[in-house]
Enzyme design. Structure first.
Site, PDB file in Angstrom:
ATOM      1  N   HIS A  72     -34.555   6.026 -51.055  1.00 37.97           N
ATOM      2  CA  HIS A  72     -35.907   5.366 -51.277  1.00 37.97           C
ATOM      3  C   HIS A  72     -37.028   6.009 -51.242  1.00 37.97           C
ATOM      4  CE1 HIS A  72     -34.423   0.664 -51.110  1.00 37.97           C
ATOM      5  NE2 HIS A  72     -33.558   1.588 -51.415  1.00 37.97           N
ATOM      6  N   TYR A 200     -41.812  -5.245 -46.005  1.00 40.33           N
ATOM      7  CA  TYR A 200     -41.984  -5.782 -44.816  1.00 40.33           C
ATOM      8  C   TYR A 200     -43.326  -6.734 -44.598  1.00 40.33           C
ATOM      9  CZ  TYR A 200     -39.429  -1.754 -42.793  1.00 40.33           C
ATOM     10  OH  TYR A 200     -38.265  -0.967 -42.410  1.00 40.33           O
ATOM     11  N   PRO A 292     -36.756  -3.074 -34.017  1.00 39.03           N
ATOM     12  CA  PRO A 292     -36.177  -2.473 -35.280  1.00 39.03           C
ATOM     13  C   PRO A 292     -37.237  -2.381 -36.394  1.00 39.03           C
ATOM     14  CG  PRO A 292     -35.384  -5.021 -35.021  1.00 39.03           C
ATOM     15  CD  PRO A 292     -36.305  -4.609 -33.760  1.00 39.03           C
ATOM     16  N   LYS A 296     -36.106   2.662 -36.517  1.00 34.09           N
ATOM     17  CA  LYS A 296     -35.789   3.969 -35.582  1.00 34.09           C
ATOM     18  C   LYS A 296     -34.446   4.017 -34.735  1.00 34.09           C
ATOM     19  CE  LYS A 296     -39.316   6.360 -37.309  1.00 34.09           C
ATOM     20  NZ  LYS A 296     -38.526   6.243 -38.528  1.00 34.09           N
ATOM     21  N   TYR A 384     -42.588   7.077 -40.638  1.00 32.89           N
ATOM     22  CA  TYR A 384     -41.153   6.264 -41.281  1.00 32.89           C
ATOM     23  C   TYR A 384     -40.242   7.206 -41.533  1.00 32.89           C
ATOM     24  CZ  TYR A 384     -38.974   2.243 -43.199  1.00 32.89           C
ATOM     25  OH  TYR A 384     -37.853   1.279 -43.396  1.00 32.89           O
TER      26      TYR A 384
HETATM   27  P1  FAD Z   1     -24.168   1.434 -29.569  1.00 33.43           P
HETATM   28  O1  FAD Z   1     -24.315   1.432 -31.222  1.00 33.43           O
HETATM   29  O2  FAD Z   1     -24.866   0.180 -28.919  1.00 33.43           O
HETATM   30  O3  FAD Z   1     -22.978   2.093 -29.028  1.00 33.43           O
HETATM   31  C1  FAD Z   1     -22.463   2.084 -28.137  1.00 33.43           C
HETATM   32  C2  FAD Z   1     -20.905   1.977 -27.726  1.00 33.43           C
HETATM   33  O4  FAD Z   1     -20.603   1.877 -26.407  1.00 33.43           O
HETATM   34  C3  FAD Z   1     -20.682   0.546 -28.275  1.00 33.43           C
HETATM   35  O5  FAD Z   1     -19.485   0.808 -29.265  1.00 33.43           O
HETATM   36  C4  FAD Z   1     -19.899  -0.160 -27.230  1.00 33.43           C
HETATM   37  O6  FAD Z   1     -18.797  -1.069 -27.577  1.00 33.43           O
HETATM   38  C5  FAD Z   1     -19.683   0.927 -26.247  1.00 33.43           C
HETATM   39  N1  FAD Z   1     -19.701   0.562 -24.796  1.00 33.43           N
HETATM   40  C6  FAD Z   1     -20.517  -0.350 -24.166  1.00 33.43           C
HETATM   41  N2  FAD Z   1     -20.345  -0.336 -22.733  1.00 33.43           N
HETATM   42  C7  FAD Z   1     -19.111   0.671 -22.746  1.00 33.43           C
HETATM   43  C8  FAD Z   1     -18.392   0.900 -21.337  1.00 33.43           C
HETATM   44  N3  FAD Z   1     -18.797   0.433 -20.241  1.00 33.43           N
HETATM   45  N4  FAD Z   1     -17.399   1.302 -21.502  1.00 33.43           N
HETATM   46  C9  FAD Z   1     -17.175   2.041 -22.779  1.00 33.43           C
HETATM   47  N5  FAD Z   1     -17.957   1.912 -24.132  1.00 33.43           N
HETATM   48  C10 FAD Z   1     -18.759   1.086 -23.895  1.00 33.43           C
HETATM   49  N6  FAD Z   1     -31.545  -0.222 -35.499  1.00 33.43           N
HETATM   50  C11 FAD Z   1     -32.215   0.043 -36.753  1.00 33.43           C
HETATM   51  O7  FAD Z   1     -32.765   1.027 -36.859  1.00 33.43           O
HETATM   52  N7  FAD Z   1     -32.308  -1.064 -37.526  1.00 33.43           N
HETATM   53  C12 FAD Z   1     -31.866  -2.373 -37.342  1.00 33.43           C
HETATM   54  O8  FAD Z   1     -31.972  -3.296 -38.017  1.00 33.43           O
HETATM   55  C13 FAD Z   1     -31.128  -2.550 -35.903  1.00 33.43           C
HETATM   56  N8  FAD Z   1     -30.637  -3.692 -35.723  1.00 33.43           N
HETATM   57  C14 FAD Z   1     -29.793  -3.966 -34.528  1.00 33.43           C
HETATM   58  C15 FAD Z   1     -29.459  -4.996 -34.229  1.00 33.43           C
HETATM   59  C16 FAD Z   1     -28.687  -5.015 -33.100  1.00 33.43           C
HETATM   60  C17 FAD Z   1     -27.978  -6.589 -32.723  1.00 33.43           C
HETATM   61  C18 FAD Z   1     -28.554  -4.146 -32.243  1.00 33.43           C
HETATM   62  C19 FAD Z   1     -27.864  -4.228 -30.769  1.00 33.43           C
HETATM   63  C20 FAD Z   1     -29.136  -2.713 -32.340  1.00 33.43           C
HETATM   64  C21 FAD Z   1     -29.859  -2.888 -33.874  1.00 33.43           C
HETATM   65  N9  FAD Z   1     -30.528  -1.564 -34.003  1.00 33.43           N
HETATM   66  C22 FAD Z   1     -31.109  -1.501 -35.045  1.00 33.43           C
HETATM   67  C23 FAD Z   1     -30.433  -0.266 -33.253  1.00 33.43           C
HETATM   68  C24 FAD Z   1     -29.361   0.708 -33.700  1.00 33.43           C
HETATM   69  O9  FAD Z   1     -27.983  -0.143 -34.116  1.00 33.43           O
HETATM   70  C25 FAD Z   1     -28.925   1.193 -32.470  1.00 33.43           C
HETATM   71  O10 FAD Z   1     -30.072   2.217 -32.112  1.00 33.43           O
HETATM   72  C26 FAD Z   1     -27.732   2.236 -32.658  1.00 33.43           C
HETATM   73  O11 FAD Z   1     -26.618   1.472 -32.575  1.00 33.43           O
HETATM   74  C27 FAD Z   1     -27.640   3.277 -31.367  1.00 33.43           C
HETATM   75  O12 FAD Z   1     -26.258   3.853 -31.354  1.00 33.43           O
HETATM   76  P2  FAD Z   1     -25.449   4.170 -30.134  1.00 33.43           P
HETATM   77  O13 FAD Z   1     -24.373   4.719 -30.445  1.00 33.43           O
HETATM   78  O14 FAD Z   1     -26.543   4.866 -29.063  1.00 33.43           O
HETATM   79  O15 FAD Z   1     -25.267   2.620 -29.311  1.00 33.43           O
HETATM   80  C1  DHB Z   2     -33.272  -2.601 -41.839  1.00 36.76           C
HETATM   81  C2  DHB Z   2     -33.432  -2.791 -40.442  1.00 36.76           C
HETATM   82  C3  DHB Z   2     -34.479  -2.468 -40.180  1.00 36.76           C
HETATM   83  O1  DHB Z   2     -34.937  -2.549 -38.836  1.00 36.76           O
HETATM   84  C4  DHB Z   2     -35.576  -1.968 -40.875  1.00 36.76           C
HETATM   85  O2  DHB Z   2     -36.804  -1.816 -40.469  1.00 36.76           O
HETATM   86  C5  DHB Z   2     -35.336  -1.704 -42.166  1.00 36.76           C
HETATM   87  C6  DHB Z   2     -33.928  -1.980 -42.632  1.00 36.76           C
HETATM   88  C7  DHB Z   2     -31.871  -3.099 -42.402  1.00 36.76           C
HETATM   89  O3  DHB Z   2     -30.800  -3.664 -41.828  1.00 36.76           O
HETATM   90  O4  DHB Z   2     -31.754  -2.881 -43.678  1.00 36.76           O
END
Ligand code: FAD
Ligand code: DHB
Length: 389
Positions: A72, A200, A292, A296, A384
């Site tokens: 994009h 947005y 979100p 980031k 961004y």
């Molecule tokens: P996570 O993805 O949270 O992974 C952590 C892992 O650790 C999970 O698989 C979990 O099951 C495991 N875990 C937890 N506790 C334990 C434990 N005690 N023992 C063993 N394993 C454990 N970011 C964006 O940029 N855009 C978005 O639209 C967006 N939407 C989101 C929506 C939701 C509902 C959430 C929660 C987050 C969203 N995010 C979004 C943020 C993005 O998804 C996260 O920043 C990203 O997943 C971070 O990755 P991570 O691996 O650090 O953590």
């Molecule tokens: C999406 C989520 C976001 O938080 C964003 O800023 C842009 C795109 C998505 O899920 O596609």
């Protein structure tokens, strides 16, 4: 059991770190609470910064992303009167990649399988012991049996609700937090995206985001009160609300259909400092959460891995601890910049319940300024597409 780096959490940050360490010959064990299917069913982020794309390529998982990801070159910010395009390519020479978090995680699991990495699913009651000593270990329960995993280092990649951050004594860390008074209701649907680029929208009916996963899969969000439950949102109500927030030219022609996923996520800014306690390192959502709005969250998790993986390789292979000693400070510098941008985007685009009429005027004039100033657009674009590592 014994390994070099114990990784708590098999989400994107844990898997990417494990993959990069294994490629360099550093042994890891990933301990994940959920099943693989559960991890892969979580619909989350969709936009990858160029630096994230490079990191995934470096980890050997760039092939499908190159084929199926959608570059994009810009996105739109709108309100009731204006539709402003931020041309990333022209303003920064770089674009972003639309490729879902579920796809990234799928590719990483496949690569981990191919390299023979150890990922243990279904672990319970993970406890990190003696992280501030030279001989840390992790205890967990699997199929009813308590097991001990000895290691040289522990990476806490277990998200916001994980155990890693809480392992650090309260008097050794500092938490910064802002909770926003609304959430995002997200819907995934097998429909043609409303627009070829992300929109947005800050409308008088609240915030909405039109995003996508492919030419036939759309991802949409609308701002909802924190007290709302998913069950209160029929598909009809969702589409009507979304359309009332998007520019009419887009809303009038967009395709709608049954939702295939619907969930509400609260919005929060959160940082826990430092990212290190002894031989334990926090990575990704375990240490920080962004709202979100700036896309980031996943990208920050990847930049943490960028700062940590070579540092751990140097520590394990050469006994050189300069990298791990600098990790927390280096990563936090970038984390705070992404915190600022995500907070700014959130403030600029959302209606806050109970706000005064001044706030709406500020949002309006911010968008007007963006429409007229290339400098303002470049600043937004630069953040961004992702600040340099
Ligand atoms: P996570 O993805 O949270 O992974 C952590 C892992 O650790 C999970 O698989 C979990 O099951 C495991 N875990 C937890 N506790 C334990 C434990 N005690 N023992 C063993 N394993 C454990 N970011 C964006 O940029 N855009 C978005 O639209 C967006 N939407 C989101 C929506 C939701 C509902 C959430 C929660 C987050 C969203 N995010 C979004 C943020 C993005 O998804 C996260 O920043 C990203 O997943 C971070 O990755 P991570 O691996 O650090 O953590
Ligand atoms: C999406 C989520 C976001 O938080 C964003 O800023 C842009 C795109 C998505 O899920 O596609």
């Amino acid at each position: 059991m014994k390994t070099e780096v114990a990784i708590i959490g098999g989400g994107p940050s844990g898997l990417l770190l494990s993959q990069l360490l294994n490629q360099a010959g550093v042994a890891t064990v990933v301990l994940e609470r959920s099943s693989r299917d559960h991890v892969l069913s979580r619909i989350r982020a969709g936009v990858l910064e160029a630096g994230t794309v490079d990191m995934l390529r470096e980890a050997g998982v760039g092939e499908r992303m190159a084929r199926e990801g959608i570059p994009h070159e810009g996105c739109y910010l709108t309100d009731d009167d204006l539709m402003v395009r931020i041309n990333f390519e022209e303003l920064t020479g770089t674009s972003v990649m639309v490729y879902g978090q579920t796809e990234v995680t799928t590719d990483l699991y496949k690569a981990q399988d191919a390299i023979g990495a150890t990922i243990i699913h279904g672990v319970e009651d993970v406890v990190i012991q003696d992280a501030d000593s030279n001989a840390p270990y992790v205890e967990y329960t699997l199929d009813g049996a308590r097991t001990r995993l000895d290691c040289a280092y522990v990476a806490g990649c277990d998200g916001f609700h994980g155990v890693s951050r809480k392992t650090i004594p309260a008097d050794k860390r500092r938490e910064f937090e802002r909770v926003y008074p609304f959430g995002w209701l997200g819907v995934l649907s097998r429909t043609k995206p409303a627009h070829e680029e992300l929109i947005y929208a800050n409308s008088s009916n609240g915030f909405a985001l039109a995003s996508m996963r492919s030419e036939t899969l759309s991802r949409y969000y609308v701002q909802v009160p924190l007290t709302d439950k998913v069950e209160e949102w029929s598909d009809e109500r969702f589409w009507a609300t979304l359309k009332s927030c998007l520019p009419s030219g887009v809303a009038d022609t967009m395709q709608t259909g049954p939702s295939i996923e619907k969930s509400i996520a609260p919005l929060r800014s959160f940082v826990s400092e430092p990212l290190r306690w002894g031989r334990l390192f926090l990575v990704g959502d375990a240490a920080h959460i962004v709202p979100p709005t700036g896309a980031k969250g996943l990208n920050l998790a990847v930049s943490d891995v960028h700062y940590l993986y070579q540092a751990l390789i140097d520590a394990v292979k050469k006994g050189d601890t300069a990298g791990i000693d600098a990790y927390s400070e280096r990563a936090l510098l970038r984390i705070w910049k992404a915190m600022r941008f995500s907070w700014q985007m959130t403030t600029m685009l959302h209606h806050f319940d109970g706000e005064d009429i001044f706030a709406a005027q500020m949002r309006k004039s911010t968008l007007r300024h963006l429409s007229q100033s290339e400098t303002a657009r470049r600043d937004l674009a630069e953040n961004y597409i992702g600040l340099p590592f």
